[in-house]
Write an enzyme that holds these catalytic residues in place. Structure first.
Site, PDB file in Angstrom:
ATOM      1  CE  LYS A 148       0.662   2.624  14.941  1.00 59.73           C
ATOM      2  NZ  LYS A 148       0.677   2.966  13.514  1.00 59.73           N
ATOM      3  CD  GLU A 173      -1.039   0.902   3.566  1.00 56.24           C
ATOM      4  OE1 GLU A 173      -1.391   2.072   3.314  1.00 56.24           O
ATOM      5  OE2 GLU A 173      -1.286   0.325   4.641  1.00 56.24           O
TER       6      GLU A 173
HETATM    7  N1  PSU Z   1      -2.782   2.034  10.750  1.00 52.99           N
HETATM    8  C1  PSU Z   1      -1.433   2.112  10.875  1.00 52.99           C
HETATM    9  N2  PSU Z   1      -0.705   2.662   9.874  1.00 52.99           N
HETATM   10  C2  PSU Z   1      -1.291   3.148   8.729  1.00 52.99           C
HETATM   11  C3  PSU Z   1      -2.716   3.059   8.605  1.00 52.99           C
HETATM   12  C4  PSU Z   1      -3.424   2.496   9.632  1.00 52.99           C
HETATM   13  O1  PSU Z   1      -0.903   1.686  11.896  1.00 52.99           O
HETATM   14  O2  PSU Z   1      -0.595   3.650   7.832  1.00 52.99           O
HETATM   15  C5  PSU Z   1      -3.381   3.567   7.356  1.00 52.99           C
HETATM   16  C6  PSU Z   1      -3.676   2.393   6.398  1.00 52.99           C
HETATM   17  O3  PSU Z   1      -3.502   2.815   5.062  1.00 52.99           O
HETATM   18  C7  PSU Z   1      -5.159   2.130   6.674  1.00 52.99           C
HETATM   19  C8  PSU Z   1      -5.664   3.525   6.915  1.00 52.99           C
HETATM   20  O4  PSU Z   1      -5.831   1.504   5.611  1.00 52.99           O
HETATM   21  O5  PSU Z   1      -4.650   4.147   7.677  1.00 52.99           O
HETATM   22  C9  PSU Z   1      -6.985   3.549   7.624  1.00 52.99           C
HETATM   23  O6  PSU Z   1      -7.525   4.845   7.588  1.00 52.99           O
HETATM   24  P1  PSU Z   1      -9.033   5.094   8.051  1.00 52.99           P
HETATM   25  O7  PSU Z   1      -9.053   4.781   9.503  1.00 52.99           O
HETATM   26  O8  PSU Z   1      -9.297   6.552   7.759  1.00 52.99           O
HETATM   27  O9  PSU Z   1      -9.878   4.162   7.229  1.00 52.99           O
END
Ligand code: PSU
Ligand code: MN
Length: 284
Positions: free
Chosen positions: A143, A11
């Protein structure tokens, strides 16, 4: 590259919005090298000038790692960046969707999004994508900025199988254990491949979540991370952050509050996940 070369998607939100420069660029290059070293081909996924891409040049990786004009792209943002010919870094949800369009069925990342702590109205599109799109996602769990029990309940409701890779418990990113059980433990890539094939044969839609704990020597105990998480979550609430802003803000604040050690842990688990994803791609 032969027709049957195993492919691993990577990603780009983690590059553009998840890690600081120059660590983000070095990590993106390292993950690609690790995948190649295990006999698979990496395909870093992003949107460049509105075009969905699987596989980026060095210059494009550098652009994602340094530009502030790269939008965070989840599923709902894909038509916007495509129509307006913008650059976008794809989240887990958007990466899964693009990977599947390119015929790639294994994807390595760090942590997935999930159900945020609190009211429960902020649920990452990553979870819905896992329910819909046929890609194996290798991650280090999620996390603890998230409500991990609620995240696992949501995955269960959506019919997403959660594999523990060499573990019986769902990992919590910096920590090897959240204390919550996974659905099944696999100790080899072949076991993961067997579950994936069974899922396909049964005609079940959606992906598979493979969770691998952070390497033990890099683990940060939950008690050390928790104060930073609590503070960051409170700050996000005070600022009234909504929607796509929340996760990048929490990630940045926790990195600032916990420093070098959390950065090193983050890099280590990403490398580990790249290696496991490549082994699964080869086993398939
Ligand atoms: N959690 C992490 N590192 C990240 C992300 C999440 O520890 O880089 C990023 C990933 O790309 C994940 C996104 O898909 O954040 C999720 O964002 P949201 O909660 O806005 O869907
Ligand atoms: Mn959200």
């Amino acid at each position: 590259m032969s027709l049957h070369t195993p492919l691993v998607a990577l990603e780009s939100t983690v590059i553009a919005h998840g890690l600081p420069y120059p660590h983000n660029l070095a990590l993106a290059q390292e993950m690609e090298a690790i995948v190649r070293g295990r006999g698979a081909e990496p395909r870093t996924i992003a949107v460049i000038g509105g075009e969905l891409r699987a596989g980026l040049s060095e210059a494009e990786l550098l652009h994602l790692a340094t530009s502030t004009a790269v939008r965070k792209v989840s599923r709902r943002d894909l038509p916007i960046v495509a129509a307006r010919r913008l650059d976008g870094a794809t989240t887990v949800a958007a990466t899964m969707w693009v990977a599947q369009r390119f015929g790639i069925s294994v994807f390595a990342t760090g942590g997935i999004g999930g159900v945020h702590r609190g009211a429960g109205d902020d649920i990452s599109a990553d979870l819905q994508e896992l329910a819909q799109t046929p890609v194996i996602v290798v991650c280090a769990g999620a996390k603890a900025i998230l409500d991990l029990p609620a995240t696992l309940e949501y995955l269960e409701t959506q019919g997403v199988t959660v594999v523990g890779y060499g573990t019986d418990v769902f990992p919590a990113f910096y920590s090897r254990s959240s204390g919550l059980a996974v659905d099944v433990r696999c100790d080899t890539a072949a076991e993961v491949a067997a579950i994936w094939r069974a899922k396909q044969q049964l005609g079940l839609p959606g992906g598979l979540l493979v969770t691998a704990p952070i390497p033990v020597e890099m683990e940060i105990p939950a008690v050390e991370i928790e104060p930073a998480i609590t503070q960051a979550v409170q700050e996000a609430a005070t600022r009234g952050l909504r929607s796509a802003e929340v996760t990048p803000f929490l990630l940045t604040r926790i990195a600032e509050l916990t420093g070098e050690r959390s950065l090193r842990a983050n890099l280590a688990l990403l490398r580990n996940n790249a290696a496991i994803a490549a082994e699964i791609a080869v086993a398939l």
